[in-house]
Design a protein around this motif. Structure first.
Motif, PDB file in Angstrom:
ATOM      1  N   SER A 141      -5.309  71.042  49.940  1.00 29.21           N
ATOM      2  CA  SER A 141      -4.901  72.388  50.363  1.00 29.21           C
ATOM      3  C   SER A 141      -5.416  72.646  51.776  1.00 29.21           C
ATOM      4  O   SER A 141      -6.494  72.171  52.159  1.00 29.21           O
ATOM      5  N   TYR A 142      -4.635  73.397  52.543  1.00 29.40           N
ATOM      6  CA  TYR A 142      -4.978  73.706  53.932  1.00 29.40           C
ATOM      7  C   TYR A 142      -4.945  75.219  54.149  1.00 29.40           C
ATOM      8  O   TYR A 142      -4.214  75.942  53.462  1.00 29.40           O
ATOM      9  N   LYS A 143      -5.708  75.653  55.118  1.00 29.05           N
ATOM     10  CA  LYS A 143      -5.636  77.047  55.549  1.00 29.05           C
ATOM     11  C   LYS A 143      -5.341  77.084  57.045  1.00 29.05           C
ATOM     12  O   LYS A 143      -5.651  76.138  57.785  1.00 29.05           O
ATOM     13  N   GLN A 179      -4.359  65.879  45.811  1.00 25.37           N
ATOM     14  CA  GLN A 179      -3.773  67.148  46.248  1.00 25.37           C
ATOM     15  C   GLN A 179      -4.713  67.807  47.244  1.00 25.37           C
ATOM     16  O   GLN A 179      -5.889  68.015  46.953  1.00 25.37           O
ATOM     17  N   ASP A 191      -8.857  72.667  53.337  1.00 28.11           N
ATOM     18  CA  ASP A 191      -9.621  73.713  52.667  1.00 28.11           C
ATOM     19  C   ASP A 191     -10.114  73.286  51.282  1.00 28.11           C
ATOM     20  O   ASP A 191     -10.997  73.911  50.713  1.00 28.11           O
ATOM     21  N   SER A 206      -0.991  79.243  50.249  1.00 33.63           N
ATOM     22  CA  SER A 206      -1.665  77.976  50.543  1.00 33.63           C
ATOM     23  C   SER A 206      -0.643  76.923  50.942  1.00 33.63           C
ATOM     24  O   SER A 206       0.457  76.865  50.383  1.00 33.63           O
ATOM     25  N   PHE A 207      -1.025  76.098  51.910  1.00 40.33           N
ATOM     26  CA  PHE A 207      -0.202  74.968  52.293  1.00 40.33           C
ATOM     27  C   PHE A 207      -0.746  73.739  51.569  1.00 40.33           C
ATOM     28  O   PHE A 207      -1.939  73.440  51.657  1.00 40.33           O
ATOM     29  N   MET A 208       0.131  73.037  50.837  1.00 39.28           N
ATOM     30  CA  MET A 208      -0.306  71.957  49.957  1.00 39.28           C
ATOM     31  C   MET A 208       0.328  70.621  50.352  1.00 39.28           C
ATOM     32  O   MET A 208       1.471  70.569  50.796  1.00 39.28           O
ATOM     33  N   GLN A 209      -0.452  69.571  50.165  1.00 37.54           N
ATOM     34  CA  GLN A 209       0.020  68.203  50.372  1.00 37.54           C
ATOM     35  C   GLN A 209      -0.370  67.374  49.150  1.00 37.54           C
ATOM     36  O   GLN A 209      -1.475  67.515  48.618  1.00 37.54           O
ATOM     37  N   ARG A 210       0.536  66.500  48.701  1.00 39.40           N
ATOM     38  CA  ARG A 210       0.243  65.601  47.575  1.00 39.40           C
ATOM     39  C   ARG A 210       0.671  64.193  47.942  1.00 39.40           C
ATOM     40  O   ARG A 210       1.708  64.009  48.573  1.00 39.40           O
TER      41      ARG A 210
END
Length: 332
Positions: free
Chosen positions: A307-309, A305, A322, A282-286
């Motif tokens: 999450s991207y797909k 937080q 996502d 998973s690609f995560m951003q915070r």
């Protein structure tokens, strides 16, 4: 009468003890505060050769910059005006305790320990010490103790590469570097190991600084993705992602990531200071969430937080939101 005298003596003793304890606490606090102000970990650290640079001595320096609440940016550079740079290293180090941070390279833990006005670089496992030689040439090593200095490093001698990292996954290599030259900052990415043609592109990232790069097979198709993270140089430190996807190990193309400020699905309360990472697949951003109070923008004490797909788009692959969660934090 004796009881009265005894009572007075005891009372005076208790008062005296309280005053002493209070003074001790105040002195301890002042010493701790003074020590904290004096030994703040951000700044530049140098080896012994730096003081003799005018005589032609080689030198290596460590720059420590603030990351998010639990990280710091570590950058190791060396003299580059007379020969090839001795050591080049960049990492995002995670907080272990107030004096210790660590980064991981190929499963090996690199430890950064701060003590007074010094930083010591070593490995958690002494048997892994040779990993610190990988980032240097001529038999040199990142390992050792560096002393903090006031002010900037010697710009006439230092390697102007602002970021450098080599990554490998599934037989494909990625060289990610950034250099500041003629007041312009650029990001260069080239690959090695692609079957059809290697990728070699340079991007103008004026007003940004590269903070990290990672690889992962995000869509589990047997070919890796590359993610390069930058942040703006202003106080808001807005994050940006340069993402790339390898196509069946033959070529590589760019992946679209919609800027957070333009993404209405997630940007309510967004004011920069975001960080990115790959967690498993998973690609995560915070980023911290802010709110308006009159003319001021203040933190709410919450973190969002996202999450991207990785999905197929009409013109190119893209990172699509996502999921999204929010949680409380102690940092305000």
């Amino acid at each position: 009468m004796n009881r009265v005298i005894l009572f007075v003596i005891i009372s005076l003793s208790i008062c005296a003890c309280h005053k002493i304890e209070k003074k001790d606490r105040e002195d301890s606090f002042e010493q701790e505060q003074s020590s904290s102000e004096k030994t703040g970990i951000y700044g530049n650290y140098v080896d012994t050769g730096y003081e003799q640079r005018a005589e032609g001595f080689d030198w290596v320096a460590v720059t420590v910059r603030q990351g998010d609440n639990e990280t710091i940016d570590i950058s190791v550079r060396s003299r580059a005006d007379k020969k090839r740079p001795t050591c080049t290293f960049d990492a995002l180090a995670y907080k272990r305790d107030k004096n210790t941070y660590e980064a991981v390279y190929n499963g090996k833990r690199i430890v950064f320990e701060f003590n007074d006005t010094r930083i010591t670089i070593s490995t958690e496992d002494p048997n892994d010490i040779n990993v610190l030689n990988f980032f240097c040439n001529g038999g040199a090593s990142l390992g050792g103790t560096y002393k903090k200095i006031d002010g900037a490093l010697d710009r006439n001698q230092i390697d102007l590469t602002t970021f450098s990292k080599v990554l490998n996954l599934q037989g494909i290599g990625f060289n990610v570097s950034s250099i500041e030259k003629n007041d312009t900052n650029t990001l260069t990415i080239f690959t090695f190991g692609l079957e059809r043609r290697d990728y070699n592109e340079t991007f103008n990232i004026e007003g940004e600084a590269v903070v990290n790069a990672e690889v992962e097979d995000l869509n589990s198709d047997g070919s890796p993705e590359l993610f390069v993270y930058t942040k703006t140089l202003d106080s808001s430190a807005y994050g940006r992602v340069y993402a790339f996807s390898v196509n069946n190990k033959k070529s590589m193309s760019q992946v679209y990531f919609k800027p957070t400020s333009e993404n209405d699905n997630i940007n309510e309360g967004y004011n920069g200071q975001d960080s990115f990472s790959v967690v498993e697949n998973s690609f995560m951003q915070r980023f911290p969430i802010y709110k308006k109070e009159g003319n001021k923008t203040i933190p709410t004490g919450k973190i969002r937080q996202v999450s991207y797909k990785l999905v197929e788009g009409e013109a190119m692959r893209q990172l699509k939101v996502d999921g999204m969660t929010e949680y409380e934090t102690n940092y305000n």
